[in-house]
Design an enzyme around this catalytic site. Structure first.
Site, PDB file in Angstrom:
ATOM      1  NE  ARG A   1      37.135  39.588  38.726  1.00 40.78           N
ATOM      2  CZ  ARG A   1      37.452  39.592  37.405  1.00 40.78           C
ATOM      3  NH1 ARG A   1      36.510  40.014  36.603  1.00 40.78           N
ATOM      4  NH2 ARG A   1      38.762  39.346  36.877  1.00 40.78           N
TER       5      ARG A   1
ATOM      6  CG  HIS B   1      43.449  41.434  37.947  1.00 40.46           C
ATOM      7  ND1 HIS B   1      42.898  40.337  38.551  1.00 40.46           N
ATOM      8  CD2 HIS B   1      43.054  41.434  36.863  1.00 40.46           C
ATOM      9  CE1 HIS B   1      42.326  39.626  37.751  1.00 40.46           C
ATOM     10  NE2 HIS B   1      42.397  40.242  36.430  1.00 40.46           N
TER      11      HIS B   1
ATOM     12  CD  GLN C   1      45.685  39.573  33.282  1.00 43.80           C
ATOM     13  OE1 GLN C   1      44.495  39.058  33.271  1.00 43.80           O
ATOM     14  NE2 GLN C   1      46.447  39.135  32.253  1.00 43.80           N
TER      15      GLN C   1
ATOM     16  CG  ASP D   1      43.096  47.172  31.808  1.00 45.51           C
ATOM     17  OD1 ASP D   1      42.153  46.668  31.149  1.00 45.51           O
ATOM     18  OD2 ASP D   1      42.881  47.505  33.146  1.00 45.51           O
TER      19      ASP D   1
ATOM     20  CB  CYS E   1      44.419  42.242  31.529  1.00 50.44           C
ATOM     21  SG  CYS E   1      43.673  43.619  31.749  1.00 50.44           S
TER      22      CYS E   1
ATOM     23  NE  ARG F   1      44.468  35.951  34.796  1.00 51.90           N
ATOM     24  CZ  ARG F   1      43.370  36.377  35.141  1.00 51.90           C
ATOM     25  NH1 ARG F   1      42.404  36.889  34.241  1.00 51.90           N
ATOM     26  NH2 ARG F   1      42.856  36.346  36.475  1.00 51.90           N
TER      27      ARG F   1
HETATM   28  N1  NVA Z   1      41.132  47.260  34.886  1.00 50.01           N
HETATM   29  C1  NVA Z   1      40.201  46.216  34.214  1.00 50.01           C
HETATM   30  C2  NVA Z   1      40.617  45.019  34.575  1.00 50.01           C
HETATM   31  C3  NVA Z   1      39.806  43.619  33.893  1.00 50.01           C
HETATM   32  C4  NVA Z   1      40.469  42.673  34.093  1.00 50.01           C
HETATM   33  C5  NVA Z   1      38.909  46.509  35.499  1.00 50.01           C
HETATM   34  O1  NVA Z   1      38.803  46.457  36.517  1.00 50.01           O
HETATM   35  O2  NVA Z   1      37.702  46.294  34.607  1.00 50.01           O
HETATM   36  N1   CP Z   2      41.538  39.582  32.578  1.00 45.59           N
HETATM   37  C1   CP Z   2      40.709  39.291  33.479  1.00 45.59           C
HETATM   38  O1   CP Z   2      40.733  39.313  34.524  1.00 45.59           O
HETATM   39  O2   CP Z   2      39.355  38.984  32.752  1.00 45.59           O
HETATM   40  P1   CP Z   2      37.975  38.482  33.199  1.00 45.59           P
HETATM   41  O3   CP Z   2      37.489  39.933  33.674  1.00 45.59           O
HETATM   42  O4   CP Z   2      37.133  38.038  32.045  1.00 45.59           O
HETATM   43  O5   CP Z   2      38.145  37.815  34.373  1.00 45.59           O
END
Ligand code: NVA
Ligand code: CP
Length: 312
Positions: free
Chosen positions: A106, A133, A136, A228, A269, A297
């Protein structure tokens, strides 16, 4: 479905049959887990979990999914390894690939996860980048299947920042699986035209349509309303600008009324910023569905690890 040895970087690389197969496997693993049955498919496998950004769901899903299947997860946080500080992605990939059987990443730049996958020699799984992502989306599709049945022909709208990692990945996932997709966002936050064109091609094959619009009335008759955060991780300095752009795109009672459907579900998400992209009222009304999605998830990420790395 044979996905052995494959990386999981974006859903672009997977056919609708393969995505459907991962959902079936996740549903099966979920049913077994509910009966207290876990597997041994990752026995003897060591899995690296690289996190440049924080995470609750993704980290816990990889950790628990791995342990449930007999594997060993190792968390490597932002300050724990040399990656990006003293050592290149290419060298880190080749070191970790000699020691680990699978690597989750990540982080920020999408090209880092691509480079890891190119040089590691073991499956690499994208746990979120600035652009995509994909794990997800498997949880989202599984939740839609559980609540609404057959995916093909459903009507889905994403409301919010139409060019973030979630909007990009949802467009790919929905159009591949035959779900009609609307991206509802102000023009300044529309997705890249190239990706929209690609997803329209997926839609031609699956029978799905894809529309990008800034008209709120397009939510009418949707089966799924998805949102989101307005500022993704790394974009915290854009908060004021985003609120100004997106304040009319909040998922609130008025918007849900415009949908005008009895069977509509709301998905997010998570984490959610209530009062921004969704009101507390709407969030709480659909909380059971949203937390099914969060639980999924784990089952879907477990399925990805089992399918690409598992022994049986
Ligand atoms: N768009 C958000 C998704 C988090 C799961 C981010 O990248 O922070
Ligand atoms: N939805 C998601 O990816 O959550 P986290 O950022 O907590 O992993």
């Amino acid at each position: 479905m044979n996905l052995k040895g494959r990386s999981f970087i974006t859903l672009k690389d997977f056919t609708s049959e393969e995505i459907g197969g991962l959902l079936d496997l996740a549903a099966d693993l979920k049913a077994k887990k509910k009966q207290g049955i876990t597997g041994n498919s990752l026995k003897g496998k060591n899995i690296a979990l690289i996190f440049e950004k924080p995470s609750t769901r993704t980290r816990c899903s990889f950790t628990i999914g791995c342990i449930d299947e007999g594997g060993h997860p190792e968390y490597l946080g932002e300050h724990d390894i040399q990656l990006g500080h003293k050592e290149s992605v290419k060298d880190t990939a080749r070191v970790l690939g000699r020691m680990f059987d699978g690597i989750e990443f990540r982080g920020f730049e999408h090209k880092k996860v691509e480079e890891l996958a190119k040089y590691a020699g073991v499956p690499v799984w994208n746990g979120l980048t600035d652009d995509f992502h994909p794990t997800q989306i498997l949880a989202d599709l599984l939740t839609m299947r559980e609540h609404l049945g057959e995916l093909k022909g459903l009507n889905f709208v994403f409301v919010g920042d139409g060019r973030n990692n979630m909007a990009n990945s949802l467009m790919i996932g929905m159009t591949k699986m035959g779900v009609n997709c609307v991206i509802l966002a102000p023009r300044q936050l529309w997705p890249e035209e190239g990706l929209v064109e690609l997803c329209r091609e997926y839609g031609k094959a699956s029978g799905a349509t894809l529309k990008v619009t800034d008209h709120i009335d397009e939510v009418k008759n949707m089966d799924v309303v998805y949102t989101d955060v307005w500022c993704s991780m790394g974009e915290e300095d854009k908060a004021a600008e985003r609120v100004a752009l997106l304040k009319d795109y909040q998922v609130n009672d008025e918007l849900m009324k415009k949908v005008g459907s009895d069977r509509v579900i709301f998905l997010h998400c998570l984490p959610a910023v209530k009062g921004n992209e969704v009101t507390e009222e709407v969030f709480e009304r659909y909380a059971d569905t949203v937390f099914d999605e969060a639980e999924n998830r784990m089952h879907t990420i477990k399925a990805v690890m089992v399918a690409t790395l598992g022994e049986n």
